[in-house]
Design an enzyme around this catalytic site. Structure first.
Site, PDB file in Angstrom:
ATOM      1  CG  ASP A   9      -1.715   1.215   1.398  1.00 48.51           C
ATOM      2  OD1 ASP A   9      -2.296   1.662   0.389  1.00 48.51           O
ATOM      3  OD2 ASP A   9      -1.769   1.752   2.523  1.00 48.51           O
ATOM      4  NE  ARG A  10       1.014   7.542  -2.101  1.00 50.14           N
ATOM      5  CZ  ARG A  10       0.821   8.802  -2.493  1.00 50.14           C
ATOM      6  NH1 ARG A  10       1.439   9.261  -3.570  1.00 50.14           N
ATOM      7  NH2 ARG A  10       0.010   9.590  -1.822  1.00 50.14           N
ATOM      8  CG  ASP A  11      -1.303   7.644   0.731  1.00 47.28           C
ATOM      9  OD1 ASP A  11      -0.659   8.693   0.776  1.00 47.28           O
ATOM     10  OD2 ASP A  11      -1.862   7.227  -0.315  1.00 47.28           O
ATOM     11  CE1 TYR A  20      -8.832  11.632  -0.353  1.00 47.35           C
ATOM     12  CE2 TYR A  20      -9.015  13.089   1.543  1.00 47.35           C
ATOM     13  CZ  TYR A  20      -9.526  12.079   0.755  1.00 47.35           C
ATOM     14  OH  TYR A  20     -10.729  11.510   1.067  1.00 47.35           O
ATOM     15  CB  THR A  51      -1.769   3.432  -3.807  1.00 44.55           C
ATOM     16  OG1 THR A  51      -2.276   4.542  -3.056  1.00 44.55           O
ATOM     17  CG2 THR A  51      -1.287   3.937  -5.162  1.00 44.55           C
ATOM     18  CG  ASN A  52      -8.016   2.307  -2.719  1.00 42.70           C
ATOM     19  OD1 ASN A  52      -7.784   1.538  -3.643  1.00 42.70           O
ATOM     20  ND2 ASN A  52      -8.834   2.009  -1.727  1.00 42.70           N
ATOM     21  CD  GLN A  53      -3.002   7.974  -4.053  1.00 42.25           C
ATOM     22  OE1 GLN A  53      -3.317   9.142  -3.806  1.00 42.25           O
ATOM     23  NE2 GLN A  53      -2.269   7.267  -3.216  1.00 42.25           N
ATOM     24  NE  ARG A 108     -12.902   3.524  -2.538  1.00 40.33           N
ATOM     25  CZ  ARG A 108     -12.131   4.420  -1.932  1.00 40.33           C
ATOM     26  NH1 ARG A 108     -11.151   5.007  -2.590  1.00 40.33           N
ATOM     27  NH2 ARG A 108     -12.351   4.752  -0.675  1.00 40.33           N
ATOM     28  CE  LYS A 109      -5.101  -0.427  -1.960  1.00 38.90           C
ATOM     29  NZ  LYS A 109      -3.822  -0.153  -1.297  1.00 38.90           N
ATOM     30  CG  ASP A 134      -2.151   2.180   6.420  1.00 34.67           C
ATOM     31  OD1 ASP A 134      -2.580   1.843   5.293  1.00 34.67           O
ATOM     32  OD2 ASP A 134      -2.210   3.354   6.849  1.00 34.67           O
TER      33      ASP A 134
END
Ligand SMILES: [Mg+2]
Ligand SMILES: [Zn+2]
Length: 182
Positions: A9-11, A20, A51-53, A108-109, A134
């Site tokens: 995951d990214r964030d 964001y 990643t969801n963005q 979208r996860k 996370d």
């Protein structure tokens, strides 16, 4: 020969989740991420960010700005002897996005679409792969994709572990790749 992937995951895993994050000034690497990627790389795992963005779909930042940030991130990886990491992202949101981004999509996860796309592009054996997130929706996506190692990094370590995750940690530095997948 199929590859094994380290899906990240990214964030909250690669960078500190400040909400964001679409520009360089807000991008702060999480402690231990470089070591973690290198540790898995040595064991033959290809790192891939999924990643969801929805910040894109919500109009907070553009796809171009996001791509620019990804390039910047990969330059920092290269400075730390890490090859560029592919980034798969979902720009959509089912209810809060504008125009073409307002989609109840499959990427979208917790939907597993990004994982399947990456697996196809990089000939990944999902049944040998690892996901680190996370949020439980990261691990739900991984479970749906048949990924056996699902690591949840959360400051508030739960006494009752969710069924979607297989391991729980409070920080990246606790993760020992060799012990985990040997
Ligand atoms: Mg996250
Ligand atoms: Zn999507």
């Amino acid at each position: 020969m199929l590859n094994k992937a380290l899906f990240l995951d990214r964030d909250g895993i690669v960078n500190v989740d400040k909400g964001y994050v679409g520009k360089i000034a807000d991008f702060e690497f999480v402690n231990g991420i470089f070591q973690l990627i290198k540790g898995f790389r040595r064991l033959g795992f290809l790192p891939i960010i999924v990643t969801n963005q929805s910040g894109i779909g919500r109009g907070y930042f553009s796809e171009e700005a996001f791509a620019h940030l990804c390039d910047w991130m990969n330059k920092r990886f290269e400075e730390n002897d890490i090859a560029p990491v592919p980034v798969y992202f979902c720009p959509h949101h089912p209810t809060e996005a504008i125009a073409e981004y307002l989609v109840d999509c499959g990427c979208r996860k917790p939907q597993p679409g990004l994982l399947f796309q990456a697996a196809e592009d990089f000939s990944i054996d999902l049944s040998q792969s690892v996901m680190i997130g996370d949020s439980l929706r990261d691990l739900e996506a991984a479970a749906s994709a048949g990924i056996p190692f699902r690591l949840w990094v959360t400051e508030n370590k739960q006494s009752q572990i969710a069924s979607s995750c297989t391991h729980c940690f409070t920080s990246l530095s606790e993760i020992e790749p060799l012990t985990l997948v040997a």
